[in-house]
Design a protein around this motif. Structure first.
Motif, PDB file in Angstrom:
ATOM      1  N   GLY A 123      -8.232 -18.987   0.766  1.00 55.90           N
ATOM      2  CA  GLY A 123      -9.224 -18.056   1.276  1.00 55.90           C
ATOM      3  C   GLY A 123      -8.651 -17.061   2.280  1.00 55.90           C
ATOM      4  O   GLY A 123      -9.333 -16.135   2.699  1.00 55.90           O
ATOM      5  N   THR A 124      -7.367 -17.251   2.672  1.00 54.82           N
ATOM      6  CA  THR A 124      -6.736 -16.275   3.560  1.00 54.82           C
ATOM      7  C   THR A 124      -6.385 -15.032   2.752  1.00 54.82           C
ATOM      8  O   THR A 124      -5.715 -15.126   1.723  1.00 54.82           O
ATOM      9  N   VAL A 125      -6.854 -13.875   3.207  1.00 57.04           N
ATOM     10  CA  VAL A 125      -6.585 -12.632   2.469  1.00 57.04           C
ATOM     11  C   VAL A 125      -6.236 -11.517   3.460  1.00 57.04           C
ATOM     12  O   VAL A 125      -6.932 -11.330   4.458  1.00 57.04           O
ATOM     13  N   TRP A 126      -5.156 -10.811   3.192  1.00 57.57           N
ATOM     14  CA  TRP A 126      -4.799  -9.613   3.959  1.00 57.57           C
ATOM     15  C   TRP A 126      -5.083  -8.379   3.126  1.00 57.57           C
ATOM     16  O   TRP A 126      -4.771  -8.346   1.926  1.00 57.57           O
ATOM     17  N   ILE A 127      -5.674  -7.386   3.751  1.00 56.91           N
ATOM     18  CA  ILE A 127      -5.940  -6.126   3.062  1.00 56.91           C
ATOM     19  C   ILE A 127      -5.387  -4.973   3.905  1.00 56.91           C
ATOM     20  O   ILE A 127      -5.518  -4.986   5.134  1.00 56.91           O
ATOM     21  N   ALA A 128      -4.732  -4.025   3.252  1.00 57.15           N
ATOM     22  CA  ALA A 128      -4.259  -2.828   3.955  1.00 57.15           C
ATOM     23  C   ALA A 128      -4.787  -1.589   3.239  1.00 57.15           C
ATOM     24  O   ALA A 128      -4.910  -1.581   2.016  1.00 57.15           O
ATOM     25  N   VAL A 129      -5.115  -0.575   4.036  1.00 55.18           N
ATOM     26  CA  VAL A 129      -5.447   0.725   3.458  1.00 55.18           C
ATOM     27  C   VAL A 129      -4.568   1.772   4.123  1.00 55.18           C
ATOM     28  O   VAL A 129      -4.569   1.903   5.356  1.00 55.18           O
ATOM     29  N   ALA A 130      -3.774   2.458   3.306  1.00 57.56           N
ATOM     30  CA  ALA A 130      -2.964   3.558   3.824  1.00 57.56           C
ATOM     31  C   ALA A 130      -3.705   4.850   3.532  1.00 57.56           C
ATOM     32  O   ALA A 130      -4.110   5.089   2.397  1.00 57.56           O
ATOM     33  N   GLY A 131      -3.935   5.640   4.579  1.00 57.07           N
ATOM     34  CA  GLY A 131      -4.686   6.886   4.412  1.00 57.07           C
ATOM     35  C   GLY A 131      -3.799   8.094   4.583  1.00 57.07           C
ATOM     36  O   GLY A 131      -2.573   8.006   4.427  1.00 57.07           O
ATOM     37  N   LYS A 132      -4.431   9.214   4.900  1.00 56.96           N
ATOM     38  CA  LYS A 132      -3.661  10.439   5.041  1.00 56.96           C
ATOM     39  C   LYS A 132      -2.788  10.395   6.292  1.00 56.96           C
ATOM     40  O   LYS A 132      -1.658  10.861   6.293  1.00 56.96           O
ATOM     41  N   ASN A 133      -3.360   9.818   7.378  1.00 57.48           N
ATOM     42  CA  ASN A 133      -2.599   9.811   8.635  1.00 57.48           C
ATOM     43  C   ASN A 133      -2.314   8.401   9.135  1.00 57.48           C
ATOM     44  O   ASN A 133      -1.390   8.177   9.892  1.00 57.48           O
TER      45      ASN A 133
ATOM     46  N   ALA B 231       0.845  -1.210   0.000  1.00 55.98           N
ATOM     47  CA  ALA B 231       0.000   0.000   0.000  1.00 55.98           C
ATOM     48  C   ALA B 231       0.873   1.250   0.000  1.00 55.98           C
ATOM     49  O   ALA B 231       0.649   2.191  -0.767  1.00 55.98           O
ATOM     50  N   LYS B 232       1.902   1.238   0.875  1.00 57.89           N
ATOM     51  CA  LYS B 232       2.761   2.422   0.946  1.00 57.89           C
ATOM     52  C   LYS B 232       3.557   2.594  -0.344  1.00 57.89           C
ATOM     53  O   LYS B 232       3.841   3.720  -0.765  1.00 57.89           O
ATOM     54  N   GLY B 233       3.908   1.480  -0.966  1.00 55.05           N
ATOM     55  CA  GLY B 233       4.640   1.545  -2.238  1.00 55.05           C
ATOM     56  C   GLY B 233       3.827   2.232  -3.314  1.00 55.05           C
ATOM     57  O   GLY B 233       4.305   3.153  -3.981  1.00 55.05           O
TER      58      GLY B 233
END
Lengths: 416, 416
Positions: free
Chosen positions: A369-379, A338-340
C-alpha cells in the motif's frame, strides 16, 4: 412516466458480473427525461421472474427487462413471459433468416437446434429486430403499460435501445421535464462543501434538489429540477449552479457532467499542454483512464509502463544508483521516472507512480500500500507519498486517482 | 437463508454510477453459502425506501442496505428507518469521538454540525463501528429477520462486511451448502459449446445447474450444486466438470473461477514466459487489465503506450517509411510495434494494437472502429484486422480483449 429496470441472470446475483447495463439504460433514458425509479436484479428462476413482473406492473408504466434470452437451457425468461402474458410463441421468419445468416457467416456448418428457438417470439409482442445478435427484443403493451425485453449482452442491448426503444419513447413521452446541472469539485470533503454553501442550499426552491456525490478526492454536486416549464427549470437551476460555483471557485474543476479525466483533457487541451505517464504500480491504468475519453490524443502522446526495474533504467533512464540506494518505491525514483518520460515525450507535464500494490511484496519499512507519486510540471516537480491498504485493485485505483489530483493541483498552481 | 440487497442513491438510478457494491457483496456472501435472491436499487425517497424495506421483510431473512448514510441533506435513509422500525435515535459517544478524531486529523478546524448526526444511531440497532469512515453501520433484528445498514462508499462497506457482518453470519448460517465449479473457455460460442456437451448436460442430476456466461470471445461455464452434503456436492460437481473439460479440451483456458487475465498470468508464469505490450488505440488498457491481478510482475516487465506517431518511431523504432506509406493503423505498423517492444523488453511474446477508437478520426478507407492487432511470439508473428463500431469505449474494450485472445491462441500453438 414511472420506469423501472429488471435484470435477469444468476451471474449478477452471484456477483460474477457487475450490472453495468442498468446504469447505461438509466443515463440514456435520462436524456429523454424518463427517470428510472427501481432497478431489480433477479435470478433465472421462473417464480422470481413472474413475481418481479407482477410487482413492476403494479407500480410502473414502462418496464425494461434485460437478460435471459440466450439459446441455452439456463435461460428461462421467454417461457416464463409466455405464461405471464398468456401468449404463445410464433416463429418469426425474418429473425430465423437472420440467425441462420449469422451462423453461415461464422462458417461452422449446421446451426444448433437451440438457436432455432431464438426466432420464437411472443404472439402478443412487437418484434425488435436485432441486427447485431441472434436474440431479438420484444415490446409488449398490456393494460396501458409497456414491457420491453432485451438481450443482456451490452452492445446488443444498447443497439436495440438506440434503434428501437428511444424513437418509440420520444413519441410517447409526457410533459414532465427534469433538468440537471453539475459541478465537479476537487480537494474538499462533502460536509465542508455543504457548510460553505449552506445558505444557498437553504434557499433552494422545493422543485430543485441538491445531491453530493463523493468519490476519492472529488465531490460532484448535482442540482436536479423537476417541473413542466423547461426554460424556467434551466434558468433557475443554472442560476443556483452559478452561485454555488462562484462560492466554491477554488475547488471547481468543471461546470458540466464530465469525468475528472475529461476535465483534464479539456483544460490541458485548451492550454496546449501535453501530459505523459511513467507508471509502475498503476500498470497503465492512468493512461487507460485518460484515453478512454475522446480528445485524449490532443493532450497525450506517450505512456511508459515500467513494471520491472530494468525498464525503469533502460527506457526511462532512472539511475541504477538511485534504484540501489533508495529502491524502486522511493521519492528519488519517481522523480527520475517523471523526468525521464517528460524528456522522451516532450510533454510539459509528466506523472510517475511507483508502489507496492500488493497483496505481497511489502516490507516492514515499505508495507503493502506504500505508493510514491511525482508530477513534473513546467517549472516545478512535486511528490507525495501515500499509505493505502491491503487490496491490490483499490490501491491501483486510488493511486491512479491521486496521481491525477496531484497533476491537477500543480497545473492550477502553474497556470495562475 | 433468503438474502437480498437494497442499494439507495439517486446517482444509481440516474446511471451516474455503476453499482459495483452489490456484485462484491454477492460474491463475498457466496463464500459463506449465502445466496442473494434479489438486488434492488432505489432512489433517496422516503416512500421508496419504506416500500423496499417492507417488501424485503416479506420475503427475505437477511437484508443488506447500502448507501444514504452520509451527513448531507439528500441522505434520508436514517430518518426513514427510524420511522420504519419505530425506533428513536441515540447519540453514540464512541462513534462521536471517532468522527471528531477524523476531523482533527484532517486539521480543518471545527467539525461541521452535520457530522454530529453521523453519531446518531437507532436505539434498536447494534452499532457496527466503522474504523475507516465517519458513518457507522447498524444491525437491526426484527421478527427473526436481520437488517444491516451500511455506508455506500465501497471501501467502508467492505470493511464493515469483513469485520462485522461475516463473523456474525458464519455463526448463524444454516445447513444448506452451495458448491460451484467453473470452466473458462475461449474460441467457441455458447450454443456450439452446448451442442458438444448436450449429452452431459442432459445427464446432470436435478441438484446441479449448468449456466453459460458468455463474454467477448469467452464463455464461462458454471456448475452449481445445492444440497446439504458438502462432500457429495463437491465430488459430483467436480466429476461433471471434469467430463465437460475433457470434452471441450481444446477450448478450455482455466478450470477454476479466474479471469482470462489471471489464466494468462498463471500459464505464462509457469512456462517462464514474459509478455510486453505496445499500445496505441487501447491506450494502456491491456497493461492495466493484466496488472490488475496479483502475480502480473512474474510475466510482465514493460508496456509502451505509443499514442502519437513520433513515439511509435522514437521509442518503438517503427520505420518512418512504414508510417508514411501504410499509416499508423496498418498491419505493417503493428508488426513493427510488436517487434519493437519485444526487443526493448526482452519478452518472448509481444502484443501491439493500433486503430481508430473514435468517435472521430475515421476515413472512407479506414472507418472508425478499424483496429489492427499483432502478436509476436517465439517463432511466429500473427496479425488480425478488426472492424468494430462507433463507440469508443466499447472499441477499446473489445480490442484489448481480442488482443489477449490472439496472444492466447499463438501461445497455445507454440506450446504444443
Amino acid at each position: 412516466m414511472n420506469a423501472e429496470i429488471i435484470t435477469i441472470g444468476d451471474e449478477i446475483l452471484l456477483g460474477q458480473i457487475v450490472d453495468t447495463n442498468s446504469a447505461w439504460i438509466a443515463q440514456y433514458l435520462g436524456q429523454a427525461d424518463i427517470a428510472i425509479r427501481f432497478i431489480t436484479s433477479i435470478s433465472d428462476r421462473r417464480e422470481d421472474i413472474s413475481k418481479a413482473l407482477l410487482e413492476a406492473s403494479s407500480r410502473s408504466d414502462f418496464v425494461i427487462v434485460t437478460g435471459g434470452l440466450g439459446p441455452t437451457k439456463d435461460d428461462v425468461t421467454k417461457e416464463t413471459i409466455s405464461q405471464f402474458f398468456e401468449s404463445p410463441f410464433v416463429r418469426n421468419q425474418q429473425v430465423l433468416d437472420h440467425v441462420k445468416q449469422i451462423f453461415l457467416r461464422i462458417g461452422r456448418g449446421e446451426m444448433p437446434i437451440s438457436n432455432y428457438t431464438q426466432a420464437d417470439v411472443l404472439e402478443c409482442a412487437q418484434v425488435l429486430f436485432n441486427d447485431v445478435g441472434t436474440a431479438p427484443g420484444m415490446w409488449v403493451e398490456r393494460d396501458s403499460r409497456c414491457f420491453v425485453f432485451l438481450p443482456g449482452v451490452p452492445f446488443e442491448m444498447k443497439f436495440l435501445m438506440e434503434k428501437h426503444i428511444m424513437p418509440r419513447l420520444m413519441a410517447m413521452r409526457s410533459q414532465v421535464r427534469v433538468y440537471h446541472s453539475h459541478i465537479l469539485t476537487a480537494g474538499l470533503g462533502e460536509s465542508f462543501l455543504a457548510e460553505q454553501i449552506a445558505d444557498i442550499e437553504a434557499s433552494l426552491p422545493h422543485y430543485i434538489k441538491l445531491a453530493y456525490l463523493p468519490k476519492i478526492g472529488l465531490v460532484r454536486l448535482r442540482l436536479s429540477a423537476t417541473g413542466t416549464d423547461a426554460n424556467l427549470l434551466r434558468t433557475d437551476t443554472e442560476n443556483f449552479a452559478e452561485r454555488i460555483s462562484e462560492r466554491l471557485k477554488e475547488y471547481v474543476v468543471a461546470k458540466e457532467d464530465i469525468s475528472f479525466e475529461e476535465a483534464i483533457i479539456k483544460n490541458f487541451g485548451e492550454a496546449n499542454l501535453k501530459i505523459a505517464f511513467a507508471e509502475s504500480c498503476t500498470g497503465g491504468t492512468i493512461s487507460s483512464n485518460l484515453t478512454k475519453y475522446k480528445g485524449a490524443s490532443k493532450v497525450f502522446d506517450c505512456g511508459i509502463v515500467a513494471y520491472a526495474n530494468h525498464i525503469k533504467q533502460e527506457v526511462l533512464g532512472v539511475n541504477k544508483n538511485t534504484l540501489d540506494e533508495f529502491g524502486a518505491v522511493s521519492e528519488q525514483t519517481v522523480v527520475e521516472m517523471a523526468k525521464g518520460v517528460q524528456r522522451i515525450s516532450g510533454a510539459e507535464y509528466a506523472v510517475a507512480t511507483s508502489g507496492i500494490a500488493g497483496p505481497s511484496g511489502g516490507t516492514l519499512e515499505k508495507p503493502v500500500g506504500t505508493v510514491w507519486i511525482a508530477v513534473a510540471g513546467k517549472n516545478e516537480t512535486v511528490t507525495k507519498k501515500f499509505q493505502f491498504n491491503n487490496n491490490r485493485q483499490i490501491n491501483i485505483e486510488r493511486s491512479a486517482m491521486q496521481a491525477l489530483l496531484l497533476l491537477w493541483n500543480l497545473y492550477v498552481k502553474e497556470s495562475i
